[in-house]
Write an enzyme that holds these catalytic residues in place. Sequence first.
Site, PDB file in Angstrom:
ATOM      1  CB  CYS A  68      -6.976  -3.799   2.764  1.00 56.22           C
ATOM      2  SG  CYS A  68      -7.274  -3.720   1.005  1.00 56.22           S
ATOM      3  CB  CYS A 114      -8.003  -0.577   1.519  1.00 55.41           C
ATOM      4  SG  CYS A 114      -9.013  -2.050   1.276  1.00 55.41           S
TER       5      CYS A 114
END
Length: 103
Positions: free
Chosen positions: A28, A31
């Site tokens: 991600c 993230c």
Amino acid sequence: MEQINTEKFDELLKGDKPVVCDFFATWCGPCRMLAPVMDKVSAELADKAVFVKVDIDQNAELAVRYGIMSIPLVAVFKNGEKTADQLGYTDANGMSAFLSKNL
């Protein structure tokens, strides 16, 4: 911030301090962008809560338990219950404000 598994997470929820958890996945992009923000904010607020990260791919049970459909998601837990969460990338000022309000 320490990366933990479901068992360690459940242990922390039984403690006296609030727990701030960054739910993430290695694939991600947002993230990965949030990781240094959380490192900075967790260092500043270390006396107020326990800060940890959980990889939802390695701990899918936790993602299901808390209904996590999108990441990154930073959640605050008090007395074993989720009391607040912040979805998506947030800069250090925004994350500090969110945590200050919810810790």
